[in-house]
Design a protein around this motif. Structure first.
Motif, PDB file in Angstrom:
ATOM      1  N   ALA A   1      57.841 -49.869  19.954  1.00 36.60           N
ATOM      2  CA  ALA A   1      57.041 -51.032  19.554  1.00 36.60           C
ATOM      3  C   ALA A   1      57.536 -52.292  20.260  1.00 36.60           C
ATOM      4  O   ALA A   1      58.732 -52.493  20.441  1.00 36.60           O
ATOM      5  N   ARG A   2      56.568 -53.109  20.661  1.00 36.09           N
ATOM      6  CA  ARG A   2      56.858 -54.389  21.296  1.00 36.09           C
ATOM      7  C   ARG A   2      56.315 -55.508  20.414  1.00 36.09           C
ATOM      8  O   ARG A   2      55.268 -55.366  19.809  1.00 36.09           O
ATOM      9  N   ARG A   3      57.013 -56.617  20.410  1.00 39.07           N
ATOM     10  CA  ARG A   3      56.557 -57.793  19.669  1.00 39.07           C
ATOM     11  C   ARG A   3      55.528 -58.529  20.512  1.00 39.07           C
ATOM     12  O   ARG A   3      55.727 -58.760  21.694  1.00 39.07           O
ATOM     13  N   LEU A   4      54.401 -58.883  19.878  1.00 35.60           N
ATOM     14  CA  LEU A   4      53.358 -59.645  20.550  1.00 35.60           C
ATOM     15  C   LEU A   4      53.523 -61.128  20.256  1.00 35.60           C
ATOM     16  O   LEU A   4      54.233 -61.519  19.324  1.00 35.60           O
ATOM     17  N   ARG A   5      52.829 -61.935  21.043  1.00 36.02           N
ATOM     18  CA  ARG A   5      52.843 -63.386  20.835  1.00 36.02           C
ATOM     19  C   ARG A   5      52.148 -63.692  19.519  1.00 36.02           C
ATOM     20  O   ARG A   5      51.016 -63.257  19.285  1.00 36.02           O
TER      21      ARG A   5
ATOM     22  N   GLY B   1      47.803 -42.153  17.924  1.00 36.37           N
ATOM     23  CA  GLY B   1      49.233 -42.444  17.857  1.00 36.37           C
ATOM     24  C   GLY B   1      49.597 -43.904  18.025  1.00 36.37           C
ATOM     25  O   GLY B   1      50.753 -44.280  17.834  1.00 36.37           O
ATOM     26  N   THR B   2      48.628 -44.745  18.378  1.00 36.44           N
ATOM     27  CA  THR B   2      48.909 -46.177  18.476  1.00 36.44           C
ATOM     28  C   THR B   2      49.192 -46.704  17.072  1.00 36.44           C
ATOM     29  O   THR B   2      48.536 -46.315  16.110  1.00 36.44           O
ATOM     30  N   HIS B   3      50.171 -47.571  16.972  1.00 36.80           N
ATOM     31  CA  HIS B   3      50.463 -48.159  15.661  1.00 36.80           C
ATOM     32  C   HIS B   3      50.642 -49.664  15.780  1.00 36.80           C
ATOM     33  O   HIS B   3      50.961 -50.192  16.843  1.00 36.80           O
TER      34      HIS B   3
ATOM     35  N   ALA C   1      50.923 -50.171  21.803  1.00 39.00           N
ATOM     36  CA  ALA C   1      49.793 -50.181  22.741  1.00 39.00           C
ATOM     37  C   ALA C   1      50.183 -50.941  24.006  1.00 39.00           C
ATOM     38  O   ALA C   1      50.651 -52.078  23.929  1.00 39.00           O
ATOM     39  N   PRO C   2      49.964 -50.333  25.155  1.00 37.59           N
ATOM     40  CA  PRO C   2      50.329 -51.025  26.397  1.00 37.59           C
ATOM     41  C   PRO C   2      49.369 -52.168  26.720  1.00 37.59           C
ATOM     42  O   PRO C   2      48.194 -52.118  26.373  1.00 37.59           O
ATOM     43  N   GLY C   3      49.896 -53.184  27.364  1.00 39.66           N
ATOM     44  CA  GLY C   3      49.058 -54.254  27.889  1.00 39.66           C
ATOM     45  C   GLY C   3      48.776 -55.409  26.958  1.00 39.66           C
ATOM     46  O   GLY C   3      48.515 -56.506  27.417  1.00 39.66           O
TER      47      GLY C   3
ATOM     48  N   TRP D   1      32.694 -59.065  13.002  1.00 40.17           N
ATOM     49  CA  TRP D   1      34.059 -58.702  13.367  1.00 40.17           C
ATOM     50  C   TRP D   1      34.352 -59.260  14.749  1.00 40.17           C
ATOM     51  O   TRP D   1      33.667 -58.939  15.715  1.00 40.17           O
ATOM     52  N   THR D   2      35.364 -60.111  14.838  1.00 40.20           N
ATOM     53  CA  THR D   2      35.794 -60.656  16.118  1.00 40.20           C
ATOM     54  C   THR D   2      37.119 -60.009  16.495  1.00 40.20           C
ATOM     55  O   THR D   2      38.080 -60.059  15.725  1.00 40.20           O
ATOM     56  N   PHE D   3      37.130 -59.399  17.657  1.00 39.47           N
ATOM     57  CA  PHE D   3      38.315 -58.770  18.227  1.00 39.47           C
ATOM     58  C   PHE D   3      38.784 -59.725  19.317  1.00 39.47           C
ATOM     59  O   PHE D   3      38.144 -59.845  20.361  1.00 39.47           O
ATOM     60  N   ALA D   4      39.849 -60.464  19.047  1.00 33.64           N
ATOM     61  CA  ALA D   4      40.342 -61.500  19.958  1.00 33.64           C
ATOM     62  C   ALA D   4      41.671 -61.035  20.541  1.00 33.64           C
ATOM     63  O   ALA D   4      42.617 -60.762  19.797  1.00 33.64           O
ATOM     64  N   ALA D   5      41.730 -60.946  21.876  1.00 33.43           N
ATOM     65  CA  ALA D   5      42.912 -60.360  22.502  1.00 33.43           C
ATOM     66  C   ALA D   5      43.323 -61.117  23.755  1.00 33.43           C
ATOM     67  O   ALA D   5      42.533 -61.842  24.356  1.00 33.43           O
ATOM     68  N   ASP D   6      44.574 -60.879  24.141  1.00 34.37           N
ATOM     69  CA  ASP D   6      45.082 -61.375  25.408  1.00 34.37           C
ATOM     70  C   ASP D   6      45.988 -60.304  26.000  1.00 34.37           C
ATOM     71  O   ASP D   6      46.630 -59.538  25.273  1.00 34.37           O
TER      72      ASP D   6
END
Length: 157
Positions: A2-6, A70-72, A95-97, A118-123
């Motif tokens: 797992a990686r920490r996101l902004r 398997g994504t968590h 999840a990569p990226g 539903w708004t899916f907001a990503a970077d």
């Protein structure tokens, strides 16, 4: 791993580099839809396409979600306004990226039922952002199937 996101705030739903917005209608009333979203987090796996397991954490202030592949995700609930608004951001994921992700659900009464937005907001880096464009139809289909499944669950006798 797992990686920490902004960490992002609610305004990210309007300012994210990638914003995918989907709408659908349910015959169930907003009170029932909101309860399924916010109060029955463990129930998401019974109606939301791709969710294998979900659980509320930190007394409802957080969520843990595992997808069928398997994504968590570990998440923080950012808005919980009964019958109107439910939003959460992803804090960690495998999840990569992804650099940041916020999902924002808005409910409005519609003809005796509920309109869901539903708004899916990503970077993420440019290749990640480019991949989300062709993924839009699949996310739309999953969202619509999920709303139909939720509606059946909430309105069956």
């Amino acid at each position: 791993m797992a990686r920490r996101l902004r960490p992002v705030e609610l305004d990210f739903a309007e300012s994210a580099p990638v914003r995918l917005v989907f709408t659908a209608e349910a015959t169930a009333p907003p009170e029932a839809v909101y309860a399924a979203l916010a109060d029955d987090v463990a129930g998401w796996s019974r109606w939301f396409t791709g969710v294998a397991r979900s659980a509320a954490t930190r007394g409802g202030a957080g969520r843990e979600v595992r997808l069928t592949g398997g994504t968590h995700f570990t998440e923080t609930v950012m808005a919980a306004e009964p019958v109107a608004h439910y939003a959460y951001r992803v804090d960690t994921t495998n999840a990569p990226g992804l650099r940041a992700l916020l999902e924002d659900w808005r409910l409005t009464p519609a003809g005796g039922g509920t309109r869901l937005r539903w708004t899916f907001a990503a970077d993420g880096p440019a290749p990640f952002r480019l991949l989300l464009t062709p993924a839009r139809p699949g996310l739309d289909r999953a969202f619509r199937q999920s709303v139909r499944a939720l509606d059946r669950r909430l309105t069956r006798p």
